[in-house]
Design a protein around this motif. Structure first.
Motif, PDB file in Angstrom:
ATOM      1  N   LYS A   1      21.990  63.716   6.343  1.00 37.75           N
ATOM      2  CA  LYS A   1      21.967  63.771   4.872  1.00 37.75           C
ATOM      3  C   LYS A   1      21.709  62.389   4.275  1.00 37.75           C
ATOM      4  O   LYS A   1      21.035  62.270   3.253  1.00 37.75           O
ATOM      5  CB  LYS A   1      23.275  64.345   4.341  1.00 37.75           C
ATOM      6  CG  LYS A   1      23.414  65.828   4.614  1.00 37.75           C
ATOM      7  CD  LYS A   1      24.705  66.373   4.084  1.00 37.75           C
ATOM      8  CE  LYS A   1      24.821  67.847   4.450  1.00 37.75           C
ATOM      9  NZ  LYS A   1      26.143  68.390   4.152  1.00 37.75           N
ATOM     10  N   LEU A   2      22.229  61.360   4.923  1.00 40.76           N
ATOM     11  CA  LEU A   2      21.965  59.992   4.457  1.00 40.76           C
ATOM     12  C   LEU A   2      20.487  59.666   4.636  1.00 40.76           C
ATOM     13  O   LEU A   2      19.855  59.105   3.739  1.00 40.76           O
ATOM     14  CB  LEU A   2      22.818  58.986   5.233  1.00 40.76           C
ATOM     15  CG  LEU A   2      22.535  57.518   4.940  1.00 40.76           C
ATOM     16  CD1 LEU A   2      22.869  57.174   3.504  1.00 40.76           C
ATOM     17  CD2 LEU A   2      23.292  56.621   5.887  1.00 40.76           C
TER      18      LEU A   2
ATOM     19  N   TYR B   1      32.090  53.443  17.729  1.00 39.88           N
ATOM     20  CA  TYR B   1      30.805  53.582  17.047  1.00 39.88           C
ATOM     21  C   TYR B   1      31.089  53.816  15.564  1.00 39.88           C
ATOM     22  O   TYR B   1      32.216  54.145  15.183  1.00 39.88           O
ATOM     23  CB  TYR B   1      29.972  54.722  17.638  1.00 39.88           C
ATOM     24  CG  TYR B   1      30.482  56.114  17.340  1.00 39.88           C
ATOM     25  CD1 TYR B   1      30.016  56.829  16.241  1.00 39.88           C
ATOM     26  CD2 TYR B   1      31.416  56.724  18.164  1.00 39.88           C
ATOM     27  CE1 TYR B   1      30.481  58.101  15.968  1.00 39.88           C
ATOM     28  CE2 TYR B   1      31.883  57.994  17.901  1.00 39.88           C
ATOM     29  CZ  TYR B   1      31.415  58.686  16.801  1.00 39.88           C
ATOM     30  OH  TYR B   1      31.873  59.943  16.534  1.00 39.88           O
ATOM     31  N   THR B   2      30.081  53.618  14.734  1.00 40.77           N
ATOM     32  CA  THR B   2      30.229  53.819  13.298  1.00 40.77           C
ATOM     33  C   THR B   2      29.304  54.933  12.847  1.00 40.77           C
ATOM     34  O   THR B   2      28.102  54.891  13.114  1.00 40.77           O
ATOM     35  CB  THR B   2      29.893  52.532  12.522  1.00 40.77           C
ATOM     36  OG1 THR B   2      30.711  51.474  13.019  1.00 40.77           O
ATOM     37  CG2 THR B   2      30.160  52.705  11.043  1.00 40.77           C
ATOM     38  N   LEU B   3      29.878  55.914  12.173  1.00 40.70           N
ATOM     39  CA  LEU B   3      29.104  57.004  11.584  1.00 40.70           C
ATOM     40  C   LEU B   3      28.965  56.719  10.096  1.00 40.70           C
ATOM     41  O   LEU B   3      29.963  56.489   9.406  1.00 40.70           O
ATOM     42  CB  LEU B   3      29.811  58.348  11.797  1.00 40.70           C
ATOM     43  CG  LEU B   3      29.139  59.553  11.165  1.00 40.70           C
ATOM     44  CD1 LEU B   3      27.788  59.823  11.808  1.00 40.70           C
ATOM     45  CD2 LEU B   3      30.021  60.780  11.273  1.00 40.70           C
ATOM     46  N   VAL B   4      27.731  56.698   9.602  1.00 39.86           N
ATOM     47  CA  VAL B   4      27.474  56.416   8.193  1.00 39.86           C
ATOM     48  C   VAL B   4      27.000  57.692   7.524  1.00 39.86           C
ATOM     49  O   VAL B   4      26.036  58.310   7.976  1.00 39.86           O
ATOM     50  CB  VAL B   4      26.405  55.304   8.036  1.00 39.86           C
ATOM     51  CG1 VAL B   4      26.286  54.891   6.586  1.00 39.86           C
ATOM     52  CG2 VAL B   4      26.735  54.116   8.900  1.00 39.86           C
ATOM     53  N   GLN B   5      27.707  58.086   6.451  1.00 41.99           N
ATOM     54  CA  GLN B   5      27.389  59.337   5.749  1.00 41.99           C
ATOM     55  C   GLN B   5      27.107  59.055   4.281  1.00 41.99           C
ATOM     56  O   GLN B   5      27.593  58.073   3.717  1.00 41.99           O
ATOM     57  CB  GLN B   5      28.575  60.297   5.848  1.00 41.99           C
ATOM     58  CG  GLN B   5      28.886  60.709   7.272  1.00 41.99           C
ATOM     59  CD  GLN B   5      30.198  61.458   7.360  1.00 41.99           C
ATOM     60  OE1 GLN B   5      31.216  60.992   6.861  1.00 41.99           O
ATOM     61  NE2 GLN B   5      30.165  62.608   7.988  1.00 41.99           N
ATOM     62  N   HIS B   6      26.340  59.940   3.665  1.00 42.92           N
ATOM     63  CA  HIS B   6      26.031  59.847   2.248  1.00 42.92           C
ATOM     64  C   HIS B   6      27.138  60.526   1.453  1.00 42.92           C
ATOM     65  O   HIS B   6      27.579  61.615   1.805  1.00 42.92           O
ATOM     66  CB  HIS B   6      24.683  60.527   1.972  1.00 42.92           C
ATOM     67  CG  HIS B   6      24.285  60.514   0.536  1.00 42.92           C
ATOM     68  ND1 HIS B   6      23.978  61.653  -0.147  1.00 42.92           N
ATOM     69  CD2 HIS B   6      24.144  59.499  -0.347  1.00 42.92           C
ATOM     70  CE1 HIS B   6      23.653  61.347  -1.396  1.00 42.92           C
ATOM     71  NE2 HIS B   6      23.748  60.042  -1.527  1.00 42.92           N
ATOM     72  N   VAL B   7      27.585  59.875   0.359  1.00 45.40           N
ATOM     73  CA  VAL B   7      28.571  60.465  -0.546  1.00 45.40           C
ATOM     74  C   VAL B   7      27.885  60.658  -1.895  1.00 45.40           C
ATOM     75  O   VAL B   7      27.636  59.682  -2.603  1.00 45.40           O
ATOM     76  CB  VAL B   7      29.805  59.545  -0.714  1.00 45.40           C
ATOM     77  CG1 VAL B   7      30.822  60.179  -1.640  1.00 45.40           C
ATOM     78  CG2 VAL B   7      30.417  59.230   0.631  1.00 45.40           C
TER      79      VAL B   7
END
Length: 150
Positions: free
Chosen positions: A92-93, A128-134
Motif C-alpha cells: 500500500k505504501l 527488520y523494519t516494516l514500513v506501512q502507509h497511514v
C-alpha cells in the motif's frame, strides 16, 4: 581600522582549514558516511508514526527518476532511523508513492515504521523494519509519535 590585542586580521590564521571545517565541507556536499546502529545498544521491537516530506527528497530530480528516487531515499532514511539494514515496504505504501505515476509522487506521506524480530533463523539480521502507509485527511498538526502495540 586599527587592530589591537588578540584581534585577528581578515587574512590571518583563521583562513587555514581545520579538520572541523574540512568535515563541514564534506557533509555540506551531501556525501553522507554510512552509519549503523550503535554497537552497545540492543535493538528492541518498536513502532513509530512519522510524516515524511517527500518534496524535499526529490527537489531538482528529473521527472523520470522521481518515484524511484523517493523509494531509495525513504529506504535509506528508515535504515538510519531504525538501525536495521533490512527494510520492507508494504504494497500500500508503494502504491501510494506511485499513485500519480513516476513524475509526481505525493508531497507528503504519513508512514508507520515497525521494527520487528526476524522469524527466519538463518537470516543475517536479527531485526527488520516494516514500513506501512497511514492514510490521513490532513498533515496539519501531526507529530512524530511512538505507537503502542496491542
Amino acid at each position: 581600522g586599527i587592530q589591537t590585542g588578540n584581534a585577528r586580521s581578515h587574512f590571518g590564521s583563521s583562513c587555514v582549514a581545520s579538520p572541523v571545517v574540512a568535515a563541514a565541507r564534506f557533509f555540506s556536499r551531501g556525501i553522507m558516511p554510512k552509519r549503523e546502529a550503535p554497537k552497545g545498544k540492543k535493538l528492541e521491537p518498536v513502532t513509530r508514526d512519522e510524516t515524511v516530506h517527500i518534496r524535499k527528497m526529490i527537489h531538482k530530480v528529473s521527472f523520470k527518476k522521481r518515484a524511484p528516487k523517493v523509494v531509495k531515499r525513504l529506504r535509506r532514511k528508515v535504515q538510519l532511523q531504525m538501525g536495521t539494514k533490512d527494510v520492507r515496504f508494504d504494497t500500500k505504501l508503494n502504491k501510494a508513492i506511485w499513485a500519480c505515476g513516476i513524475r509526481h509522487p505525493p508531497n507528503r506521506l504519513r508512514i508507520r515504521m515497525s521494527r520487528k524480530r526476524n522469524e527466519d533463523e538463518d537470516a543475517k539480521e536479527k531485526m527488520y523494519t516494516l514500513v506501512q502507509h497511514v492514510p490521513v485527511e490532513s498533515f496539519k498538526g501531526l507529530k512524530h509519535e511512538k505507537v503502542e502495540e496491542e
